[in-house]
Design a protein around this motif. Structure first.
Motif, PDB file in Angstrom:
ATOM      1  N   THR A   1     -33.689  20.825  -1.035  1.00  0.00           N
ATOM      2  CA  THR A   1     -32.580  21.418  -0.298  1.00  0.00           C
ATOM      3  C   THR A   1     -31.260  20.886  -0.842  1.00  0.00           C
ATOM      4  OG1 THR A   1     -33.945  21.600   1.674  1.00  0.00           O
ATOM      5  CG2 THR A   1     -31.549  21.768   1.968  1.00  0.00           C
ATOM      6  N   LYS A   2     -30.360  21.825  -1.082  1.00  0.00           N
ATOM      7  CA  LYS A   2     -29.029  21.447  -1.574  1.00  0.00           C
ATOM      8  C   LYS A   2     -28.048  21.484  -0.417  1.00  0.00           C
ATOM      9  CE  LYS A   2     -25.511  22.576  -4.988  1.00  0.00           C
ATOM     10  NZ  LYS A   2     -25.094  23.490  -6.095  1.00  0.00           N
ATOM     11  N   LEU A   3     -27.365  20.350  -0.144  1.00  0.00           N
ATOM     12  CA  LEU A   3     -26.402  20.246   0.948  1.00  0.00           C
ATOM     13  C   LEU A   3     -25.037  20.670   0.434  1.00  0.00           C
ATOM     14  CD1 LEU A   3     -27.473  16.819   2.463  1.00  0.00           C
ATOM     15  CD2 LEU A   3     -28.284  19.107   3.088  1.00  0.00           C
ATOM     16  N   THR A   4     -24.430  21.556   1.197  1.00  0.00           N
ATOM     17  CA  THR A   4     -23.125  22.062   0.787  1.00  0.00           C
ATOM     18  C   THR A   4     -21.996  21.450   1.601  1.00  0.00           C
ATOM     19  OG1 THR A   4     -24.155  24.151   0.143  1.00  0.00           O
ATOM     20  CG2 THR A   4     -21.769  24.162   0.426  1.00  0.00           C
ATOM     21  N   GLN A   5     -22.165  21.429   2.918  1.00  0.00           N
ATOM     22  CA  GLN A   5     -21.086  20.971   3.809  1.00  0.00           C
ATOM     23  C   GLN A   5     -21.713  20.570   5.144  1.00  0.00           C
ATOM     24  OE1 GLN A   5     -17.217  23.221   4.112  1.00  0.00           O
ATOM     25  NE2 GLN A   5     -17.883  23.555   6.256  1.00  0.00           N
ATOM     26  N   VAL A   6     -21.038  19.672   5.890  1.00  0.00           N
ATOM     27  CA  VAL A   6     -21.482  19.279   7.236  1.00  0.00           C
ATOM     28  C   VAL A   6     -20.299  19.377   8.187  1.00  0.00           C
ATOM     29  CG1 VAL A   6     -21.028  16.821   6.899  1.00  0.00           C
ATOM     30  CG2 VAL A   6     -22.689  17.544   8.613  1.00  0.00           C
ATOM     31  N   SER A   7     -20.575  19.840   9.401  1.00  0.00           N
ATOM     32  CA  SER A   7     -19.533  20.000  10.425  1.00  0.00           C
ATOM     33  C   SER A   7     -20.039  19.438  11.765  1.00  0.00           C
ATOM     34  CB  SER A   7     -19.163  21.479  10.595  1.00  0.00           C
ATOM     35  OG  SER A   7     -18.694  22.029   9.395  1.00  0.00           O
ATOM     36  N   TRP A   8     -19.104  18.869  12.544  1.00  0.00           N
ATOM     37  CA  TRP A   8     -19.375  18.456  13.934  1.00  0.00           C
ATOM     38  C   TRP A   8     -18.673  19.453  14.858  1.00  0.00           C
ATOM     39  CZ3 TRP A   8     -22.652  14.982  15.994  1.00  0.00           C
ATOM     40  CH2 TRP A   8     -23.207  14.007  15.156  1.00  0.00           C
ATOM     41  N   ILE A   9     -19.482  20.060  15.726  1.00  0.00           N
ATOM     42  CA  ILE A   9     -18.987  21.093  16.634  1.00  0.00           C
ATOM     43  C   ILE A   9     -19.106  20.576  18.060  1.00  0.00           C
ATOM     44  CG2 ILE A   9     -19.248  23.485  17.398  1.00  0.00           C
ATOM     45  CD1 ILE A   9     -20.651  24.019  14.689  1.00  0.00           C
ATOM     46  N   TRP A  10     -17.985  20.629  18.801  1.00  0.00           N
ATOM     47  CA  TRP A  10     -17.951  20.163  20.207  1.00  0.00           C
ATOM     48  C   TRP A  10     -17.991  21.354  21.131  1.00  0.00           C
ATOM     49  CZ3 TRP A  10     -13.103  19.861  23.364  1.00  0.00           C
ATOM     50  CH2 TRP A  10     -13.347  19.326  24.650  1.00  0.00           C
ATOM     51  N   GLU A  11     -18.882  21.289  22.108  1.00  0.00           N
ATOM     52  CA  GLU A  11     -18.991  22.327  23.133  1.00  0.00           C
ATOM     53  C   GLU A  11     -18.805  21.654  24.487  1.00  0.00           C
ATOM     54  OE1 GLU A  11     -22.163  25.676  24.820  1.00  0.00           O
ATOM     55  OE2 GLU A  11     -22.702  24.396  23.135  1.00  0.00           O
ATOM     56  N   PRO A  12     -17.617  21.761  25.052  1.00  0.00           N
ATOM     57  CA  PRO A  12     -17.368  21.103  26.349  1.00  0.00           C
ATOM     58  C   PRO A  12     -18.239  21.695  27.442  1.00  0.00           C
ATOM     59  CG  PRO A  12     -15.543  22.534  25.789  1.00  0.00           C
ATOM     60  CD  PRO A  12     -16.459  22.536  24.597  1.00  0.00           C
ATOM     61  N   VAL A  13     -18.259  21.001  28.578  1.00  0.00           N
ATOM     62  CA  VAL A  13     -19.104  21.428  29.698  1.00  0.00           C
ATOM     63  C   VAL A  13     -18.723  22.823  30.155  1.00  0.00           C
ATOM     64  CG1 VAL A  13     -19.790  20.898  32.070  1.00  0.00           C
ATOM     65  CG2 VAL A  13     -19.464  19.033  30.420  1.00  0.00           C
ATOM     66  N   ASP A  14     -17.477  23.132  30.187  1.00  0.00           N
ATOM     67  CA  ASP A  14     -17.026  24.460  30.630  1.00  0.00           C
ATOM     68  C   ASP A  14     -15.993  25.012  29.639  1.00  0.00           C
ATOM     69  OD1 ASP A  14     -15.187  22.592  31.170  1.00  0.00           O
ATOM     70  OD2 ASP A  14     -14.743  23.209  33.232  1.00  0.00           O
ATOM     71  N   GLY A  15     -16.344  25.099  28.371  1.00  0.00           N
ATOM     72  CA  GLY A  15     -15.388  25.605  27.389  1.00  0.00           C
ATOM     73  C   GLY A  15     -16.074  26.207  26.178  1.00  0.00           C
ATOM     74  N   GLN A  16     -15.289  26.539  25.187  1.00  0.00           N
ATOM     75  CA  GLN A  16     -15.778  27.173  23.966  1.00  0.00           C
ATOM     76  C   GLN A  16     -16.102  26.123  22.913  1.00  0.00           C
ATOM     77  OE1 GLN A  16     -16.251  30.505  23.692  1.00  0.00           O
ATOM     78  NE2 GLN A  16     -15.557  30.753  25.810  1.00  0.00           N
ATOM     79  N   ARG A  17     -17.008  26.499  21.983  1.00  0.00           N
ATOM     80  CA  ARG A  17     -17.349  25.633  20.861  1.00  0.00           C
ATOM     81  C   ARG A  17     -16.147  25.523  19.909  1.00  0.00           C
ATOM     82  NH1 ARG A  17     -22.886  25.306  19.134  1.00  0.00           N
ATOM     83  NH2 ARG A  17     -22.153  25.781  17.022  1.00  0.00           N
ATOM     84  N   ASP A  18     -16.007  24.319  19.353  1.00  0.00           N
ATOM     85  CA  ASP A  18     -14.868  24.108  18.457  1.00  0.00           C
ATOM     86  C   ASP A  18     -15.212  23.002  17.472  1.00  0.00           C
ATOM     87  OD1 ASP A  18     -12.444  24.332  17.263  1.00  0.00           O
ATOM     88  OD2 ASP A  18     -11.292  23.473  18.932  1.00  0.00           O
ATOM     89  N   ASN A  19     -14.825  23.195  16.200  1.00  0.00           N
ATOM     90  CA  ASN A  19     -15.033  22.169  15.192  1.00  0.00           C
ATOM     91  C   ASN A  19     -14.055  21.015  15.406  1.00  0.00           C
ATOM     92  OD1 ASN A  19     -17.051  23.596  13.900  1.00  0.00           O
ATOM     93  ND2 ASN A  19     -15.684  24.549  12.412  1.00  0.00           N
ATOM     94  N   ILE A  20     -14.605  19.804  15.319  1.00  0.00           N
ATOM     95  CA  ILE A  20     -13.719  18.640  15.474  1.00  0.00           C
ATOM     96  C   ILE A  20     -13.689  17.789  14.212  1.00  0.00           C
ATOM     97  CG2 ILE A  20     -14.052  18.565  17.979  1.00  0.00           C
ATOM     98  CD1 ILE A  20     -15.953  16.201  17.522  1.00  0.00           C
ATOM     99  N   ALA A  21     -14.711  17.935  13.342  1.00  0.00           N
ATOM    100  CA  ALA A  21     -14.728  17.151  12.093  1.00  0.00           C
ATOM    101  C   ALA A  21     -15.563  17.907  11.051  1.00  0.00           C
ATOM    102  CB  ALA A  21     -15.308  15.767  12.341  1.00  0.00           C
ATOM    103  N   VAL A  22     -15.039  17.978   9.791  1.00  0.00           N
ATOM    104  CA  VAL A  22     -15.725  18.668   8.701  1.00  0.00           C
ATOM    105  C   VAL A  22     -15.663  17.770   7.468  1.00  0.00           C
ATOM    106  CG1 VAL A  22     -15.787  20.715   7.234  1.00  0.00           C
ATOM    107  CG2 VAL A  22     -15.067  20.915   9.634  1.00  0.00           C
TER     108      VAL A  22
END
Length: 494
Positions: free
Chosen positions: A62-83
């Motif tokens: 497997t070739k790794l291209t990129q990694v992202s951390w996605i935050w999904e609050p308890v009552d909110g939308q998903r959002d990237n916080i670190a890439v």
């Protein structure tokens, strides 16, 4: 840091923080899942937490291209916080986490991050997502639970004594997460109500009120509030002392009914009970102004010298914010001192009573004993009475011994000889033939001739016919005579 947080979490004895972290580590999904993360983490505000992520590629294809951390609050939308991109470097697109998020390792195989200065609003799901070739995206999710230690407090509510049930104490666990549990312990028989309020950051405030119908006796008594919450290693406990206000009550002490003319420095004391404590105490007299010999100091009234002027009624009045009350006492002045005879102490009285009861008990026992002895003495004899002498005998009945003696042979007595009963009776003198009948009450002597008479009855009958007996019947009795057949016991010679 997550390591610091894990060390503070309550864990079973003998386990350390790394063991706890190891339990949470798992490969997400089925056998195709290649991203390893922790399932759940707990953290507190203002602290730091490490979110771990690792890519597992057993085949190495497997070739790794990129990694992202996605935050999904308890009552909110998903959002990237670190890439992280191996060519373009790191990126933190969410302004809420900017300057609070960093990568722990600068590579794709271990893109773990650290979030500092945590807030209650940071709670939610954090997903570590890889962009790979040729399998596409791979991800694993960690749930971050934000905990908040509640601010606990308990206090009394000042109330007025009355017939209605009111709140007398409050207990609160403010801004905690999760919500706390409040319990009350009391012997007063009241009840409580509990309410919760949700805060904007996910915390919960729990309030509980203790209610009862307050009385003056409840003032100063205690109720206990206990708070239990996930962040507490042991329950939080606080005792609350109740504050119940009521009008004052008054009494006067010190008068001993012995105020005689010339007595000095007698004191009356105004005893007051009230909440709040009365501060206004006044002394007055029914007769008008207080006598000149009276001095007042607070709740004490002192008579310097007793005379007819203090032969009056004194009144003590008090006030507090809940009301007023007064009490009065009439003092009588006598000419001479009344000698007080000290009464017996309570111990002496009790001892006297017990002694009297003991004496009565002993007397009753003696009376019953004497009566029993008398009854036993008047009762019929317990032994068998001896048989009477044979019918027809004019002699007195003789008591027969319990064990009749063996017959003894005795020689006839000459007139004038004396013999004694073997049983210790009175001595008997043998009489001659002429006087024996007279001394025997006119009855003929008992003869024992088996030939002439068959029984004593026949002898008596012949005697009544004029004593017409032949001289042969006046022979001396045979030596072998049974005691039971004669009124005379065998003789003892002296």
């Amino acid at each position: 840091m997550a390591r610091d947080h894990a060390a503070r979490r309550p864990v079973p004895p003998g386990r350390n923080a790394w063991l706890t972290v190891a339990i949470f580590l798992a490969v997400q999904g089925t056998g195709a899942q290649k991203v390893r993360v922790e399932d759940e983490l707990e953290a507190y505000p203002t602290e730091s937490v490490d979110l771990r992520c690792e890519f597992i590629d057993r085949g190495g294809r497997t070739k790794l291209t990129q990694v992202s951390w996605i935050w999904e609050p308890v009552d909110g939308q998903r959002d990237n916080i670190a890439v992280y991109h191996p060519m373009y470097g790191q990126s933190f697109p969410n302004g809420l986490f900017k300057d609070r998020v960093v990568f722990l390792h600068n590579n794709l195989e271990n893109p773990s991050i650290r979030i500092s200065e945590l807030k209650m609003s940071d709670a939610g799901r954090y997903t570590c997502e890889y962009a790979t070739y040729p399998s596409g995206n791979e991800q694993g999710t960690t749930s971050l639970v934000m905990l908040a230690k509640p601010k606990n407090s308990a206090n009394a509510v000042t109330v007025q004594a009355g017939p209605q049930s009111v709140v007398v104490a409050q207990c609160e666990a403010a801004d905690g997460k999760p919500a706390a549990t409040i319990k009350w312990t009391s012997s007063l028989g009241g009840n409580h109500t509990t309410s919760t309020t949700n805060g904007p950051d996910g915390t919960v405030t729990v309030r509980s009120e203790y209610r009862l119908v307050p009385t003056p006796a409840d003032n100063g008594r205690e109720v206990t509030c206990t708070v239990e919450q996930r962040t507490h290693q042991r329950p939080w406990v606080s005792a609350v002392k109740l504050s119940v206000e009521y009008p004052p009550s008054v009494s006067i002490e010190g008068y001993d009914n012995n105020w005689y003319v010339g007595r000095s420095d007698v004191v009356l004391v105004c005893k007051v009970d009230g909440n709040p404590p009365p501060t206004d105490v006044t002394w007055t007299a029914v007769s008008g102004a207080l006598p000149d010999t009276v001095v007042v100091s607070g709740n004490k009234l002192t008579v310097r010298k007793v005379d007819d002027a203090v032969n009056t009624t004194f009144i003590c009045g008090v006030k507090n914010m809940r009301g007023a009350s007064q009490h009065q006492i009439t003092t009588y002045v006598i000419d001479t001192e009344r000698r007080m005879t000290p009464g017996p102490s309570s111990g002496a009285v009790i001892g006297g009573i017990l002694g009297t009861l003991a004496a009565i008990g002993i007397t009753v026992a003696i009376v019953f004993y004497i009566r029993k002895c008398r009854e036993d003495g008047e009762a019929p004899p317990k032994h068998k009475p001896p048989p009477p002498v044979k019918a027809g005998s004019t002699t007195e009945m003789l008591n027969k011994p319990s064990e009749p003696p063996m017959p003894t042979e005795t020689a006839p007595l000459s007139p004038g000889e004396v013999y004694y009963e073997p049983t210790g009776g009175e001595p008997v003198t043998n009489l001659d033939e002429e006087t024996s009948g007279a001394l025997n009450g006119g009855a003929p002597p008992v003869l024992h001739d088996p030939v002439g008479y068959d029984s004593v009855n026949e002898v008596a009958a012949d005697g009544q016919r004029g004593n017409n007996l032949d001289s042969s019947y006046h022979e001396q009795p045979a030596a072998n005579i049974s005691r039971g057949e004669s009124f005379v016991s065998p003789a003892m010679y002296v």
